[in-house]
Design a protein around this motif. Structure first.
Motif, PDB file in Angstrom:
ATOM      1  N   THR A  10      56.039 -13.183 -30.927  1.00  0.00           N
ATOM      2  CA  THR A  10      56.692 -13.418 -32.213  1.00  0.00           C
ATOM      3  C   THR A  10      56.854 -14.912 -32.444  1.00  0.00           C
ATOM      4  N   LEU A  11      57.072 -15.269 -33.712  1.00  0.00           N
ATOM      5  CA  LEU A  11      57.206 -16.660 -34.106  1.00  0.00           C
ATOM      6  C   LEU A  11      58.375 -16.834 -35.055  1.00  0.00           C
ATOM      7  N   THR A  12      59.038 -17.976 -34.974  1.00  0.00           N
ATOM      8  CA  THR A  12      60.044 -18.328 -35.971  1.00  0.00           C
ATOM      9  C   THR A  12      59.303 -18.783 -37.228  1.00  0.00           C
ATOM     10  N   THR A  13      60.037 -19.035 -38.294  1.00  0.00           N
ATOM     11  CA  THR A  13      59.412 -19.498 -39.530  1.00  0.00           C
ATOM     12  C   THR A  13      58.668 -20.809 -39.305  1.00  0.00           C
ATOM     13  N   SER A  14      59.283 -21.737 -38.612  1.00  0.00           N
ATOM     14  CA  SER A  14      58.641 -23.031 -38.346  1.00  0.00           C
ATOM     15  C   SER A  14      57.397 -22.864 -37.490  1.00  0.00           C
ATOM     16  N   MET A  15      57.491 -22.041 -36.464  1.00  0.00           N
ATOM     17  CA  MET A  15      56.347 -21.813 -35.585  1.00  0.00           C
ATOM     18  C   MET A  15      55.227 -21.091 -36.326  1.00  0.00           C
ATOM     19  N   ALA A  16      55.586 -20.133 -37.186  1.00  0.00           N
ATOM     20  CA  ALA A  16      54.584 -19.410 -37.963  1.00  0.00           C
ATOM     21  C   ALA A  16      53.853 -20.361 -38.910  1.00  0.00           C
ATOM     22  N   ALA A  17      54.596 -21.279 -39.510  1.00  0.00           N
ATOM     23  CA  ALA A  17      53.986 -22.256 -40.416  1.00  0.00           C
ATOM     24  C   ALA A  17      53.014 -23.152 -39.659  1.00  0.00           C
ATOM     25  N   MET A  18      53.408 -23.622 -38.490  1.00  0.00           N
ATOM     26  CA  MET A  18      52.511 -24.459 -37.688  1.00  0.00           C
ATOM     27  C   MET A  18      51.272 -23.685 -37.272  1.00  0.00           C
ATOM     28  N   SER A  19      51.441 -22.428 -36.900  1.00  0.00           N
ATOM     29  CA  SER A  19      50.326 -21.588 -36.470  1.00  0.00           C
ATOM     30  C   SER A  19      49.322 -21.370 -37.604  1.00  0.00           C
ATOM     31  N   ALA A  20      49.835 -21.168 -38.820  1.00  0.00           N
ATOM     32  CA  ALA A  20      48.968 -20.895 -39.971  1.00  0.00           C
ATOM     33  C   ALA A  20      48.496 -22.164 -40.671  1.00  0.00           C
ATOM     34  N   GLY A  21      49.039 -23.309 -40.291  1.00  0.00           N
ATOM     35  CA  GLY A  21      48.639 -24.562 -40.928  1.00  0.00           C
ATOM     36  C   GLY A  21      49.185 -24.726 -42.336  1.00  0.00           C
ATOM     37  N   VAL A  22      50.377 -24.175 -42.574  1.00  0.00           N
ATOM     38  CA  VAL A  22      51.011 -24.260 -43.890  1.00  0.00           C
ATOM     39  C   VAL A  22      52.445 -24.762 -43.731  1.00  0.00           C
ATOM     40  N   GLN A  23      53.139 -24.944 -44.840  1.00  0.00           N
ATOM     41  CA  GLN A  23      54.542 -25.353 -44.822  1.00  0.00           C
ATOM     42  C   GLN A  23      55.433 -24.115 -44.630  1.00  0.00           C
ATOM     43  N   PRO A  24      56.641 -24.285 -44.072  1.00  0.00           N
ATOM     44  CA  PRO A  24      57.571 -23.153 -43.946  1.00  0.00           C
ATOM     45  C   PRO A  24      57.849 -22.458 -45.275  1.00  0.00           C
ATOM     46  N   ALA A  25      57.856 -23.208 -46.373  1.00  0.00           N
ATOM     47  CA  ALA A  25      58.077 -22.596 -47.693  1.00  0.00           C
ATOM     48  C   ALA A  25      56.975 -21.597 -48.022  1.00  0.00           C
ATOM     49  N   THR A  26      55.768 -21.849 -47.541  1.00  0.00           N
ATOM     50  CA  THR A  26      54.663 -20.924 -47.780  1.00  0.00           C
ATOM     51  C   THR A  26      54.889 -19.622 -47.033  1.00  0.00           C
ATOM     52  N   ILE A  27      55.410 -19.698 -45.819  1.00  0.00           N
ATOM     53  CA  ILE A  27      55.726 -18.482 -45.053  1.00  0.00           C
ATOM     54  C   ILE A  27      56.760 -17.666 -45.813  1.00  0.00           C
ATOM     55  N   ARG A  28      57.805 -18.325 -46.311  1.00  0.00           N
ATOM     56  CA  ARG A  28      58.827 -17.606 -47.085  1.00  0.00           C
ATOM     57  C   ARG A  28      58.237 -17.010 -48.362  1.00  0.00           C
ATOM     58  N   ASP A  29      57.280 -17.708 -48.986  1.00  0.00           N
ATOM     59  CA  ASP A  29      56.617 -17.202 -50.180  1.00  0.00           C
ATOM     60  C   ASP A  29      55.784 -15.967 -49.843  1.00  0.00           C
ATOM     61  N   TRP A  30      55.090 -15.980 -48.714  1.00  0.00           N
ATOM     62  CA  TRP A  30      54.305 -14.807 -48.294  1.00  0.00           C
ATOM     63  C   TRP A  30      55.209 -13.601 -48.092  1.00  0.00           C
ATOM     64  N   VAL A  31      56.412 -13.825 -47.559  1.00  0.00           N
ATOM     65  CA  VAL A  31      57.361 -12.721 -47.384  1.00  0.00           C
ATOM     66  C   VAL A  31      57.786 -12.193 -48.750  1.00  0.00           C
ATOM     67  N   ARG A  32      58.105 -13.109 -49.661  1.00  0.00           N
ATOM     68  CA  ARG A  32      58.530 -12.709 -51.014  1.00  0.00           C
ATOM     69  C   ARG A  32      57.445 -11.924 -51.732  1.00  0.00           C
ATOM     70  N   ARG A  33      56.177 -12.319 -51.538  1.00  0.00           N
ATOM     71  CA  ARG A  33      55.054 -11.641 -52.187  1.00  0.00           C
ATOM     72  C   ARG A  33      54.645 -10.343 -51.494  1.00  0.00           C
ATOM     73  N   GLY A  34      55.185 -10.094 -50.316  1.00  0.00           N
ATOM     74  CA  GLY A  34      54.850  -8.870 -49.596  1.00  0.00           C
ATOM     75  C   GLY A  34      53.629  -8.998 -48.701  1.00  0.00           C
ATOM     76  N   LEU A  35      53.147 -10.217 -48.468  1.00  0.00           N
ATOM     77  CA  LEU A  35      51.989 -10.431 -47.599  1.00  0.00           C
ATOM     78  C   LEU A  35      52.381 -10.482 -46.126  1.00  0.00           C
ATOM     79  N   LEU A  36      53.651 -10.736 -45.854  1.00  0.00           N
ATOM     80  CA  LEU A  36      54.146 -10.881 -44.491  1.00  0.00           C
ATOM     81  C   LEU A  36      55.505 -10.219 -44.401  1.00  0.00           C
ATOM     82  N   ALA A  37      55.741  -9.496 -43.305  1.00  0.00           N
ATOM     83  CA  ALA A  37      57.024  -8.813 -43.114  1.00  0.00           C
ATOM     84  C   ALA A  37      57.741  -9.377 -41.893  1.00  0.00           C
ATOM     85  N   ARG A  38      59.033  -9.466 -41.999  1.00  0.00           N
ATOM     86  CA  ARG A  38      59.849  -9.881 -40.862  1.00  0.00           C
ATOM     87  C   ARG A  38      59.894  -8.754 -39.843  1.00  0.00           C
TER      88      ARG A  38
END
Length: 73
Positions: A10-38
């Motif tokens: 598992t990854l935290t938001t910051s770690m997930a962002a680093m892994s995907a090469g995006v900003q943490p805000a993008t991870i939160r946006d993916w959750v909001r859009r339903g592309l990623l689930a906690r």
């Protein structure tokens, strides 16, 4: 409190962002859009499965008119 070391696979938001090469805000946006689930954590400190982050990274993203990177027809 931020996880010093989240559970294995598992990854935290910051770690997930680093892994995907995006900003943490993008991870939160993916959750909001339903592309990623906690998969756990707390409402303020969620954690995500590594496989889910990778799937969201390569998922087709919907385009909206006026969005950067789109061409107007």
């Amino acid at each position: 409190m931020e996880y010093l070391l989240p559970p294995l696979g598992t990854l935290t938001t910051s770690m997930a962002a680093m892994s995907a090469g995006v900003q943490p805000a993008t991870i939160r946006d993916w959750v909001r859009r339903g592309l990623l689930a906690r998969c756990g954590g707390t409402p303020k400190r969620p954690i995500y499965r590594l496989a889910d982050v990778e799937a969201a990274r390569y998922a087709a993203k919907p385009n909206r008119p006026g969005q950067r990177g789109t061409t107007a027809a």
